[in-house]
Design a protein around this motif. Structure first.
Motif: not given
Ligand code: PLP
Length: 401
Positions: A4-7, A9-11, A13, A131
């Protein structure tokens, strides 16, 4: 799931400007000539003495790792420049050279923030701040600043009301992207007082410090006195005023212990910003700087052209900014109107998308900066392109019913 991609990185935009550029590329591929007002970078060439200094550094073999804090002679030049230009007395040990202002913001946020902390930003804001903060596990808190008689103003009471026990810092950006406003002394004192009373850091993003017009004067909040200086970290770069965006040289100046922590973080994440760019930056800060005033003259002419042409477009209202190279017009008068092909414009994203599709003009919609309905134009582009694009915007606005 292990892949999985880390939380984190996903958080976050992606960049609104990059996504606008992709849309613009797609429109260009369909045969329409596109004018892109998204990217905030001067269209000027690198001044010759700076380019020559980089070539000399390459020829002299300055191609090795250097001190993660930056070249000592560059830190000295930065200290002198900040003293001369912004009345700041900083020791070279209180400076770290970074990969642009972005690099400085990234390491300062990791140096001062813990997960759960909050950071206050004044809206409208340069959207990457959010970000940068999210990546530390802290929370960005946007505080909308009021528009008084059409002008964006600083309201210190609103800032105070947003402070909680978890607040760690206030980010202050002057000259202010996207509004182009240069904050005055009273406004900076009001923000400084909140920080002092509530024991907060100030992160002062001064990347547009040299780009001011008319009577406006850039004041560094750190210069307002020892109580604010000791809690302020200035982040800035040579990107905008020296037309060196791609060379990625910035710096941060602040309390020595914080600079040590930031240098350690830089050393353990990206080592040092390019040695060649740093050698060129020594020349930039030490050599002739007449081009800054020359560039500002050109920016000012372009600003006046854009403000005047946008104010002639039906439904737009554009203030005259006194710094940076952006205008941030309101498109409230175009909301709820319909394009000739039947699209109703309900948001500034609808407005900017329809403008791009109809006329090939790429602007950044206000939602990206936290204040609608607006859009941002970077006028750091050729006068011909600006004139052409403003005519297209006028035509687009006139076509709305
Ligand atoms: N801060 C603001 C307010 C900006 O507008 C920008 C670039 O547009 C940056 C920081 C980053 O600039 P750089 O990393 O090139 O110094």
């Amino acid at each position: 799931m292990s892949l999985e991609i880390s939380r984190f990185a996903q958080s976050i935009g992606g960049s609104t400007i990059v996504s606008m550029r992709r849309k613009a590329d797609a429109i260009a591929a369909s045969g329409i000539k596109v004018i892109d007002f998204g990217p905030g970078e001067p269209d000027f060439d690198v001044p010759a003495p700076i380019a020559e200094a980089a070539i000399r550094a390459i020829e002299a073999g300055h191609s090795h790792y250097i001190d993660p804090r930056g070249l000592p002679e560059l830190r000295q030049q930065v200290a002198r420049f900040e003293a001369d230009q912004h009345n700041l007395s900083v020791d070279p040990d209180c400076i770290v050279i970074t990969t642009g202002t972005f690099g400085a913001l990234s390491i300062v946020s990791r140096a001062i923030l813990n997960p759960g902390d909050e950071v206050i930003f004044l809206e409208p804001l340069w959207d990457p701040y959010r970000n940068v903060i999210l990546l530390t596990g802290a929370t960005p808190v946007g505080v909308p600043m009021p528009k008084v008689d059409g002008r964006f103003e600083i309201d210190a009471d609103r800032i105070t009301s947003a402070v909680t026990p978890r607040t760690k810092a206030i980010v202050v950006n002057t000259p202010w992207n996207p509004t182009g406003r240069v904050l005055n002394r009273e406004e900076l004192v009001a923000i400084a007082n909140v920080a002092i009373e509530r024991d907060l850091w100030i992160v002062a993003d001064e990347v547009y410090s040299e780009i001011v017009f008319d009577e406006a004067e850039h004041i560094s909040i750190a210069s307002l006195g020892p109580d604010i200086e000791k809690r302020t970290i200035v982040t800035t770069s040579l990107s905008k005023s020296f037309a060196l965006t791609g060379w990625r040289i910035g710096y941060a100046g602040g309390p020595v212990e914080l600079i040590k922590a930031m240098s350690k973080l830089q050393s353990q994440s990206t080592s040092n910003p390019s040695s060649i760019s740093q050698a060129a930056a020594v020349e930039a800060l030490n050599g002739p700087q007449d081009f800054i005033a020359e560039h500002n003259e050109v920016f000012k002419e372009r600003r006046d052209l854009v403000v005047s042409m946008l104010n002639q477009a039906s439904g737009l209202d554009c203030l005259t900014p006194d710094g940076a190279f952006y205008v941030y017009p309101s498109c409230a008068g175009c909301m709820d109107k319909t394009t000739p092909d039947g699209k109703k414009l309900e948001t500034d994203l609808d407005f900017s998308t329809a403008l791009l599709e109809a006329e090939g003009v790429a602007v950044v919609h206000g939602q990206a900066f936290g204040l609608s309905p607006h859009f941002r134009i970077s006028y750091a582009t050729s006068t011909e392109a600006l004139e052409d694009a403003c005519q297209r915007i006028q035509r687009f606005c006139a076509s709305l019913k």
